[in-house]
Design an enzyme around this catalytic site. Structure first.
Site, PDB file in Angstrom:
ATOM      1  N   ASP A 227      -6.642  83.468  -5.421  1.00 46.95           N
ATOM      2  CA  ASP A 227      -6.536  84.102  -6.724  1.00 46.95           C
ATOM      3  C   ASP A 227      -5.123  84.624  -6.786  1.00 46.95           C
ATOM      4  OD1 ASP A 227      -7.842  84.732  -9.208  1.00 46.95           O
ATOM      5  OD2 ASP A 227      -7.580  86.836  -8.670  1.00 46.95           O
ATOM      6  N   SER A 228      -4.451  84.264  -7.845  1.00 48.45           N
ATOM      7  CA  SER A 228      -3.051  84.649  -7.925  1.00 48.45           C
ATOM      8  C   SER A 228      -2.717  85.072  -9.335  1.00 48.45           C
ATOM      9  CB  SER A 228      -2.159  83.489  -7.473  1.00 48.45           C
ATOM     10  OG  SER A 228      -2.496  82.311  -8.146  1.00 48.45           O
TER      11      SER A 228
ATOM     12  N   LYS B 229      10.328  75.881  -3.740  1.00 47.81           N
ATOM     13  CA  LYS B 229       9.399  76.946  -4.118  1.00 47.81           C
ATOM     14  C   LYS B 229       8.475  77.302  -2.953  1.00 47.81           C
ATOM     15  CE  LYS B 229       5.892  78.024  -7.537  1.00 47.81           C
ATOM     16  NZ  LYS B 229       5.019  77.492  -8.566  1.00 47.81           N
TER      17      LYS B 229
ATOM     18  N   GLY C  37       2.010  78.014 -15.035  1.00 48.00           N
ATOM     19  CA  GLY C  37       1.816  79.438 -15.293  1.00 48.00           C
ATOM     20  C   GLY C  37       3.073  80.074 -15.861  1.00 48.00           C
TER      21      GLY C  37
ATOM     22  N   ASN D 249      -9.811  72.962  -9.279  1.00 45.73           N
ATOM     23  CA  ASN D 249      -9.522  71.603  -9.732  1.00 45.73           C
ATOM     24  C   ASN D 249      -8.062  71.495 -10.137  1.00 45.73           C
ATOM     25  OD1 ASN D 249     -12.073  70.314  -9.411  1.00 45.73           O
ATOM     26  ND2 ASN D 249     -12.827  71.531 -11.124  1.00 45.73           N
TER      27      ASN D 249
END
Length: 195
Positions: free
Chosen positions: A70-71, A174, A154, A8
């Site tokens: 997944d990071s 980026k 993050g 989300n």
């Protein structure tokens, strides 16, 4: 063709849409099409494991091609931590401020040359017919001594590439060098072969 993104996080969604839309792929969240995905336990031992767990769950529920990533951030001085625990490094899931505070605290007094780090992004795409693609992208840099910039999310305000924090890169800039951008380009290349 619609693909479900098992998140989300609208910033991740926008990033994936920018890179995958040229392939004719429209990335949507389950919520956007009125489906609620349950929280899955990310109990894998690697980024790839966790991406696969999330993509498999989304595909099983929606019966649509599903993408999950997944990071996280791996800091060499901390033996690869926070790694797969990046989002919950401080003990509170998704609290960027607390996670950044803890990282700065753990690196207090560590000189720049020992603050090497890299972002990892593993992406898994699973199709209802069982086909699956798993790719990984990385982006190497250093951890700064203080937050800089307000772009991204993050650890971006602390992650430096060429002396500039990801917090100061535009989304377009980026995309060209980030771990997720690198992984998405690999995913796009694999999808082109099978679509």
């Amino acid at each position: 063709m619609d693909f479900i993104l098992a998140t989300n996080n609208m910033k991740k969604l926008a990033e994936m849409q920018r890179i995958l839309s040229p392939l004719g792929i429209n990335v949507v969240t389950a919520k956007m099409i009125g489906i609620e995905l349950p929280e899955v336990e990310e109990n894998g031992k690697t980024f790839e494991d966790n991406a696969e767990i999330k993509a498999f769950s989304a595909c099983e529920i929606t019966k649509m091609p599903s993408i999950a990533d997944d990071s996280g951030l791996c800091v060499d001085y901390l033996d690869g931590a926070p790694g797969i625990y990046s989002a919950r490094f401080s003990g509170e899931h998704g609290n960027d401020e607390k996670n950044n505070d803890l990282l700065l605290e753990k690196l207090k007094g560590v000189p720049m040359e020992k603050r090497t780090a890299y972002y990892v992004c593993a992406i898994c795409c699973i199709f209802p017919d069982g086909r699956r693609i798993v790719v990984r992208g990385e982006c190497h840099g250093h951890i700064g001594f203080e937050r800089d910039g307000h772009e991204g999310f993050g650890y971006d305000p602390l992650f430096l590439i060429n002396g500039k924090s990801f917090g100061r890169y535009t989304a377009y800039e980026k995309d060209k060098i980030s771990h997720r951008g690198n992984a998405l380009r690999k995913l796009a290349g694999e999808l082109e072969k099978i679509m």
